[in-house]
Design a protein around this motif. Structure first.
Motif, PDB file in Angstrom:
ATOM      1  N   GLY A   1     -43.437 -31.020   7.775  1.00 49.45           N
ATOM      2  CA  GLY A   1     -44.591 -31.712   7.221  1.00 49.45           C
ATOM      3  C   GLY A   1     -44.170 -32.802   6.242  1.00 49.45           C
ATOM      4  N   PRO A   2     -45.046 -33.778   6.015  1.00 50.66           N
ATOM      5  CA  PRO A   2     -44.681 -34.951   5.212  1.00 50.66           C
ATOM      6  C   PRO A   2     -44.347 -34.644   3.752  1.00 50.66           C
ATOM      7  CG  PRO A   2     -47.043 -34.958   5.728  1.00 50.66           C
ATOM      8  CD  PRO A   2     -46.418 -33.871   6.540  1.00 50.66           C
ATOM      9  N   GLN A   3     -44.945 -33.602   3.184  1.00 51.56           N
ATOM     10  CA  GLN A   3     -44.695 -33.333   1.757  1.00 51.56           C
ATOM     11  C   GLN A   3     -43.326 -32.692   1.507  1.00 51.56           C
ATOM     12  OE1 GLN A   3     -47.949 -31.226  -0.062  1.00 51.56           O
ATOM     13  NE2 GLN A   3     -49.293 -33.009   0.029  1.00 51.56           N
ATOM     14  N   TRP A   4     -42.822 -31.977   2.480  1.00 47.65           N
ATOM     15  CA  TRP A   4     -41.529 -31.281   2.330  1.00 47.65           C
ATOM     16  C   TRP A   4     -40.381 -32.163   2.808  1.00 47.65           C
ATOM     17  CZ3 TRP A   4     -38.858 -27.774   6.196  1.00 47.65           C
ATOM     18  CH2 TRP A   4     -37.874 -26.995   5.589  1.00 47.65           C
ATOM     19  N   ASN A   5     -40.640 -32.939   3.850  1.00 54.03           N
ATOM     20  CA  ASN A   5     -39.645 -33.795   4.488  1.00 54.03           C
ATOM     21  C   ASN A   5     -38.957 -34.696   3.462  1.00 54.03           C
ATOM     22  OD1 ASN A   5     -38.341 -34.889   6.689  1.00 54.03           O
ATOM     23  ND2 ASN A   5     -40.218 -34.963   7.888  1.00 54.03           N
TER      24      ASN A   5
END
Length: 307
Positions: A189-193
């Motif tokens: 997901g974009p927040q973890w990436n």
């Protein structure tokens, strides 16, 4: 490059115990914390038991025996040349529950481990008393979506289709297993990436995939899924999987999962007769247990205590 990595890279110290347990004709690496009812954690691809390192102590502190394993072919578990079919891998799990001295367990599976969780609960309902599935559709839902949703799930599964190519494991492990990093970047997901936590996790998974034979074994499970679709063994697997689950099942899925699309996973509840809940976790991709550890831990504990 790959020859320099060995199984010791997955024997990470922490508030847990490493040991080896024989089950279903193979030796499995298990990582254990706490005492109480057994909760068995199954990682996905391209991971290993470390997928659960944040959750193990938390589940143990809540009064459970939390055990994460390296699946057949991964990490420090045995890497036999065969046994990567749905039947054998489901029997690995139920064999491990018995080998750990328990009569039943809650199974928590992510990704490919979630698929194995579905099968273990379907084939051995007395041994799986609760099921939590993260980022994995019921196998029959996935199968249907591959045919019915060519621009969606079929396209999302393009990596697994490439895994069918003979000796593709050499592509997977090339350049310090760079492709593992590419796949995880695509599925996260974009927040973890791109966070330091993400980079550390990817580095560990890349290293573990370079353990001799691990990449071959990991791909064999995917090869079986596609090969079996055309064979009698696969037809039998489908017939068995059509039996509705009598195990209370909680299904958690990442809003931005690009490996198993939410719309593919969502119809899985039709295969569950027992209490069933579906939750879409916002702002997360395929690796829910890493991306939203607090939320997932809370949901697992709620399910353990209520279902």
């Amino acid at each position: 490059m790959g020859g320099r990595v060995d199984e010791s890279c997955v024997l990470v110290d922490g508030p847990w115990t490493h040991r080896f347990v024989g089950a279903n004709g193979s030796r499995f690496h298990v990582v254990e914390a706490g005492t109480g009812p057994l909760v068995l954690f199954l990682h996905g691809f391209p991971e290993f038991w470390w997928a659960w390192h944040d959750m193990l102590p938390r589940i143990a502190d809540a009064g459970f025996r939390a055990v994460a394993i390296d699946l057949r072919g991964y990490g420090a578990s045995d890497k036999p040349p065969r046994g990567y079919d749905g039947y054998t891998m489901a029997a690995d799990i139920t064999g491990l529950i018995r080998a750990l001295g328990e009569r039943n367990a809650t199974v928590v599976g992510a990704g490919a481990g979630g698929m194995i969780g579905w099968a273990a609960a379907a084939f051995h309902p007395k041994l799986v008393n609760r099921l939590v599935v993260l980022g994995a559709a019921h196998p029959l839902r996935l199968r249907a979506a591959l045919f019915a949703d060519p621009r969606g799930q079929f396209a999302a599964s393009s990596s697994a289709l490439r895994f069918q190519v003979p000796r593709y494991e050499h592509v997977l492990t090339r350049d310090n297993a760079a492709m593992v990093g590419e796949l995880m970047t695509r599925w996260a997901g974009p927040q973890w990436n791109g966070t330091p936590e993400f980079d550390d996790y990817v580095a560990r998974c890349r290293e573990a995939m370079q353990i001799p034979q691990a990449a071959f074994c990991a791909l064999e499970a995917y090869r079986w899924v596609f090969r079996s679709a055309l064979r009698l063994q696969g037809y039998r697997f489908v017939k068995l999987m059509q039996r509705p689950l009598v195990t209370p099942t909680l299904q958690l899925h990442g809003e931005f999962d690009t490996a198993t699309l939410p719309r593919t996973a969502q119809g899985s509840g039709r295969y569950v007769l027992a209490p069933y809940e579906w939750r879409l976790i916002p702002d997360t991709g395929h690796f829910l247990h890493q991306e939203a550890t607090d939320v997932v831990t809370g949901e697992v504990l709620r399910w353990l205590k209520t279902a």
